[in-house]
Design a protein around this motif. Structure first.
Motif, mmCIF file in Angstrom:
data_model
loop_
_atom_site.group_PDB
_atom_site.id
_atom_site.type_symbol
_atom_site.label_atom_id
_atom_site.label_comp_id
_atom_site.label_asym_id
_atom_site.label_seq_id
_atom_site.Cartn_x
_atom_site.Cartn_y
_atom_site.Cartn_z
ATOM 1 N N GLN A 12 0.834 -1.206 0.000
ATOM 2 C CA GLN A 12 0.000 0.000 0.000
ATOM 3 C C GLN A 12 0.870 1.259 0.000
ATOM 4 O O GLN A 12 0.581 2.224 -0.709
ATOM 5 C CB GLN A 12 -0.934 0.007 1.218
ATOM 6 C CG GLN A 12 -2.021 -1.036 1.135
ATOM 7 C CD GLN A 12 -2.893 -1.065 2.394
ATOM 8 O OE1 GLN A 12 -2.666 -0.323 3.340
ATOM 9 N NE2 GLN A 12 -3.883 -1.946 2.395
ATOM 10 N N ILE A 13 1.950 1.214 0.808
ATOM 11 C CA ILE A 13 2.863 2.372 0.853
ATOM 12 C C ILE A 13 3.513 2.570 -0.513
ATOM 13 O O ILE A 13 3.624 3.694 -1.015
ATOM 14 C CB ILE A 13 3.916 2.205 1.971
ATOM 15 C CG1 ILE A 13 3.262 2.348 3.351
ATOM 16 C CG2 ILE A 13 5.047 3.230 1.808
ATOM 17 C CD1 ILE A 13 4.184 2.022 4.523
ATOM 18 N N LEU A 16 1.014 4.054 -2.852
ATOM 19 C CA LEU A 16 0.785 5.455 -2.500
ATOM 20 C C LEU A 16 1.977 6.319 -2.909
ATOM 21 O O LEU A 16 1.795 7.453 -3.399
ATOM 22 C CB LEU A 16 0.513 5.582 -0.992
ATOM 23 C CG LEU A 16 0.093 6.955 -0.491
ATOM 24 C CD1 LEU A 16 -1.170 7.439 -1.203
ATOM 25 C CD2 LEU A 16 -0.156 6.907 1.009
ATOM 26 N N ASP A 17 3.190 5.792 -2.769
ATOM 27 C CA ASP A 17 4.381 6.542 -3.195
ATOM 28 C C ASP A 17 4.339 6.816 -4.699
ATOM 29 O O ASP A 17 4.726 7.907 -5.153
ATOM 30 C CB ASP A 17 5.654 5.779 -2.837
ATOM 31 C CG ASP A 17 5.993 5.867 -1.348
ATOM 32 O OD1 ASP A 17 5.420 6.735 -0.656
ATOM 33 O OD2 ASP A 17 6.831 5.059 -0.882
ATOM 34 N N THR A 56 -0.079 12.305 1.899
ATOM 35 C CA THR A 56 1.058 12.310 2.841
ATOM 36 C C THR A 56 0.578 11.887 4.227
ATOM 37 O O THR A 56 1.243 11.124 4.927
ATOM 38 C CB THR A 56 1.712 13.704 2.887
ATOM 39 O OG1 THR A 56 2.141 14.042 1.562
ATOM 40 C CG2 THR A 56 2.890 13.735 3.832
ATOM 41 N N ASP A 58 -2.071 9.990 4.775
ATOM 42 C CA ASP A 58 -2.374 8.562 4.649
ATOM 43 C C ASP A 58 -1.088 7.731 4.753
ATOM 44 O O ASP A 58 -1.069 6.663 5.382
ATOM 45 C CB ASP A 58 -3.057 8.259 3.307
ATOM 46 C CG ASP A 58 -4.474 8.829 3.224
ATOM 47 O OD1 ASP A 58 -5.014 9.243 4.286
ATOM 48 O OD2 ASP A 58 -5.029 8.848 2.102
ATOM 49 N N ARG A 59 -0.019 8.237 4.152
ATOM 50 C CA ARG A 59 1.265 7.519 4.200
ATOM 51 C C ARG A 59 1.773 7.438 5.643
ATOM 52 O O ARG A 59 2.295 6.406 6.077
ATOM 53 C CB ARG A 59 2.297 8.206 3.302
ATOM 54 C CG ARG A 59 3.551 7.380 3.121
ATOM 55 C CD ARG A 59 4.534 8.045 2.151
ATOM 56 N NE ARG A 59 5.539 7.128 1.708
ATOM 57 C CZ ARG A 59 6.530 6.660 2.447
ATOM 58 N NH1 ARG A 59 6.622 7.017 3.713
ATOM 59 N NH2 ARG A 59 7.416 5.824 1.942
ATOM 60 N N LEU A 62 -0.131 4.773 7.358
ATOM 61 C CA LEU A 62 0.350 3.456 6.913
ATOM 62 C C LEU A 62 1.689 3.109 7.577
ATOM 63 O O LEU A 62 1.923 1.957 7.964
ATOM 64 C CB LEU A 62 0.479 3.419 5.385
ATOM 65 C CG LEU A 62 -0.832 3.327 4.604
ATOM 66 C CD1 LEU A 62 -0.583 3.534 3.110
ATOM 67 C CD2 LEU A 62 -1.511 1.982 4.855
ATOM 68 N N GLN A 63 2.551 4.115 7.730
ATOM 69 C CA GLN A 63 3.848 3.846 8.380
ATOM 70 C C GLN A 63 3.658 3.462 9.849
ATOM 71 O O GLN A 63 4.333 2.565 10.351
ATOM 72 C CB GLN A 63 4.768 5.069 8.250
ATOM 73 C CG GLN A 63 5.316 5.222 6.858
ATOM 74 C CD GLN A 63 6.153 6.488 6.699
ATOM 75 O OE1 GLN A 63 5.785 7.561 7.205
ATOM 76 N NE2 GLN A 63 7.259 6.349 5.992
#
Length: 191
Positions: A12-13, A16-17, A56, A58-59, A62-63
């Motif tokens: 997912q990351i 998203l990136d 950003t 959302d990232r 996720l992290q």
């Protein structure tokens, strides 16, 4: 609901990136038109920046989820490792118990061998005493192993774990029968 794994979160990351990189390229492209006063580019740039801020955020979520999932997976893996070590220790305990039982049987076997050796030595001595008293003792000391059969027993026991080619080719009983056949009663001989 199934909990996401670190691998799934990494995917997912990564996705998203890729989206963020595409949005950053859009912002660069729109920036020139926006500073030049193009109203359409200014509006598109504001929307792109808002989407970048959301992506950003959302990232970052996720992290944090990845960090938590990694701890959870590590704890699960550690529990599995602890369980496996316990299972392996139980197997080792079973084997140790079998070794102790085998050692006890070996002690019994060694005692039996000691008893047999003592019996052979005493019986040989008594047989020779009786042979001499009968006047029928051979002058040359008798057949091979007629005096000292116990040594052949020990040699055979020591060779028991050798490869077949290095073991005696006759049993102890066969050697005794061959050595004592001139003295033993005929029904006692099987050779």
């Amino acid at each position: 609901m199934k909990t996401a794994s670190t691998q799934q979160i990494n995917q997912q990351i990564g996705a998203l990136d890729n989206v963020l990189a595409e949005m950053e390229r859009d912002v660069e492209r729109l920036s020139l038109g926006a500073v030049s006063g193009n109203a359409q580019d200014i509006e598109a740039l504001a929307g792109a920046q808002s989407r970048i801020a959301q992506a950003t955020n959302d990232r970052a979520i996720l992290q944090r989820a990845h960090k938590y999932a990694a701890k959870r997976e590590a704890a699960i893996a550690e529990k599995a490792a602890i369980d496996e070590r316990a299972r392996q220790f139980a197997i080792a305990q079973d084997h140790a118990g079998k070794l102790l039982e085998a050692a006890r049987r070996a002690d019994d076997l060694v005692q039996s061998i000691r008893d047999i050796l003592e019996e052979i030595q005493k019986t040989e001595g008594a047989a020779w005493t009786a042979l001499r008293a009968s006047g029928r003792a051979p002058a040359h000391g008798g057949a091979m192993w007629q005096n000292g059969l116990w040594k052949f027993v020990l040699d055979t026991v020591q060779a028991a774990n050798n490869q077949p080619a290095f073991r005696p080719n006759k049993t102890i009983a066969q050697v005794a029968e061959i050595s004592w056949r001139d003295v033993a009663k005929p029904e006692a001989i099987n050779v």
